[in-house]
Design a protein around this motif. Structure first.
Motif, mmCIF file in Angstrom:
data_model
loop_
_atom_site.group_PDB
_atom_site.id
_atom_site.type_symbol
_atom_site.label_atom_id
_atom_site.label_comp_id
_atom_site.label_asym_id
_atom_site.label_seq_id
_atom_site.Cartn_x
_atom_site.Cartn_y
_atom_site.Cartn_z
ATOM 1 N N LYS A 102 -6.271 60.169 16.556
ATOM 2 C CA LYS A 102 -5.438 59.953 17.736
ATOM 3 C C LYS A 102 -4.050 59.456 17.305
ATOM 4 O O LYS A 102 -3.041 59.942 17.803
ATOM 5 N N ASP A 103 -4.025 58.520 16.381
ATOM 6 C CA ASP A 103 -2.754 57.982 15.885
ATOM 7 C C ASP A 103 -1.917 59.091 15.241
ATOM 8 O O ASP A 103 -0.716 59.183 15.463
ATOM 9 N N THR A 104 -2.568 59.921 14.456
ATOM 10 C CA THR A 104 -1.874 61.020 13.777
ATOM 11 C C THR A 104 -1.297 61.987 14.803
ATOM 12 O O THR A 104 -0.163 62.451 14.679
ATOM 13 N N GLU A 105 -2.083 62.278 15.818
ATOM 14 C CA GLU A 105 -1.657 63.200 16.867
ATOM 15 C C GLU A 105 -0.454 62.642 17.623
ATOM 16 O O GLU A 105 0.523 63.342 17.887
ATOM 17 N N GLU A 106 -0.496 61.364 17.930
ATOM 18 C CA GLU A 106 0.615 60.717 18.640
ATOM 19 C C GLU A 106 1.879 60.728 17.773
ATOM 20 O O GLU A 106 2.971 60.994 18.254
ATOM 21 N N GLN A 107 1.672 60.454 16.491
ATOM 22 C CA GLN A 107 2.800 60.447 15.549
ATOM 23 C C GLN A 107 3.461 61.823 15.498
ATOM 24 O O GLN A 107 4.678 61.949 15.521
ATOM 25 N N LYS A 108 2.632 62.856 15.504
ATOM 26 C CA LYS A 108 3.112 64.238 15.432
ATOM 27 C C LYS A 108 3.921 64.579 16.689
ATOM 28 O O LYS A 108 4.990 65.184 16.630
ATOM 29 N N GLN A 109 3.397 64.131 17.847
ATOM 30 C CA GLN A 109 4.076 64.411 19.119
ATOM 31 C C GLN A 109 5.427 63.701 19.180
ATOM 32 O O GLN A 109 6.405 64.260 19.679
ATOM 33 N N ILE A 110 5.460 62.469 18.670
ATOM 34 C CA ILE A 110 6.718 61.705 18.659
ATOM 35 C C ILE A 110 7.740 62.432 17.787
ATOM 36 O O ILE A 110 8.895 62.611 18.162
ATOM 37 N N MET A 111 7.297 62.921 16.629
ATOM 38 C CA MET A 111 8.170 63.625 15.699
ATOM 39 C C MET A 111 8.693 64.909 16.324
ATOM 40 O O MET A 111 9.880 65.230 16.259
ATOM 41 N N GLU A 112 7.774 65.659 16.983
ATOM 42 C CA GLU A 112 8.171 66.928 17.607
ATOM 43 C C GLU A 112 9.146 66.669 18.743
ATOM 44 O O GLU A 112 10.132 67.377 18.922
ATOM 45 N N HIS A 113 8.851 65.627 19.504
ATOM 46 C CA HIS A 113 9.693 65.267 20.643
ATOM 47 C C HIS A 113 11.092 64.872 20.158
ATOM 48 O O HIS A 113 12.098 65.283 20.754
ATOM 49 N N ALA A 114 11.115 64.105 19.087
ATOM 50 C CA ALA A 114 12.390 63.652 18.536
ATOM 51 C C ALA A 114 13.218 64.825 18.025
ATOM 52 O O ALA A 114 14.421 64.883 18.241
ATOM 53 N N SER A 115 12.555 65.797 17.394
ATOM 54 C CA SER A 115 13.270 66.927 16.809
ATOM 55 C C SER A 115 13.871 67.841 17.887
ATOM 56 O O SER A 115 14.838 68.525 17.643
ATOM 57 N N GLU A 116 13.277 67.830 19.066
ATOM 58 C CA GLU A 116 13.770 68.668 20.158
ATOM 59 C C GLU A 116 15.193 68.256 20.577
ATOM 60 O O GLU A 116 15.949 69.057 21.092
ATOM 61 N N HIS A 117 15.489 67.007 20.389
ATOM 62 C CA HIS A 117 16.776 66.495 20.847
ATOM 63 C C HIS A 117 17.873 66.611 19.793
ATOM 64 O O HIS A 117 18.977 66.178 20.024
ATOM 65 N N HIS A 118 17.522 67.200 18.665
ATOM 66 C CA HIS A 118 18.539 67.334 17.627
ATOM 67 C C HIS A 118 18.998 68.764 17.451
ATOM 68 O O HIS A 118 18.258 69.672 17.639
#
Ligand SMILES: [Zn+2]
Length: 89
Positions: free
Chosen positions: A73-89
Motif C-alpha cells: 500500500k505504501d509503495t502504491e501511494e508513493q507511486k501515485q504521488i510521484m505520478e501526480h507530481a510529474s503531471e504538473h511538470h
C-alpha cells in the motif's frame, strides 16, 4: 478431554494418557507401557500445547500478511504521488 504426556523415570519412555473424569479419585498416574514402572512423571498437557502453538502460528502468519499489505500500500501511494507530481511538470 485432557490428554497428558508422561515420562517414565525408569526407562525414559514417553507416552500419552487420557485422564478420564470419573477416575478423578482413583490412581491417576499410569504405569509405563514399556517397562511397567509406576515411576512416571506428568510432563504436560498435549492438547493445551497444541492449541497454543496453533494460535501463535496463526498470529504470526496474520502479522506477516498485514505487514506485507501495508508495504504494498505504501509503495502504491508513493507511486501515485510521484505520478501526480510529474503531471504538473
Ligand atoms: Zn518405563
Amino acid at each position: 478431554m485432557p490428554i497428558y504426556e508422561f515420562k517414565c523415570q525408569a526407562c525414559a519412555h514417553t507416552f500419552e494418557e487420557l485422564i478420564l473424569p470419573w477416575k478423578e479419585n482413583a490412581e491417576r498416574t499410569p504405569v509405563c507401557p514399556s517397562c511397567q514402572a509406576k515411576d512416571v512423571e506428568k510432563v504436560l498437557s498435549v492438547f493445551a500445547v497444541k492449541t497454543d502453538a496453533t494460535r501463535q502460528s496463526n498470529l504470526n502468519t496474520a502479522r506477516k500478511a498485514a505487514r506485507k499489505i501495508k508495504q504494498e500500500k505504501d509503495t502504491e501511494e508513493q507511486k501515485q504521488i510521484m505520478e501526480h507530481a510529474s503531471e504538473h511538470h
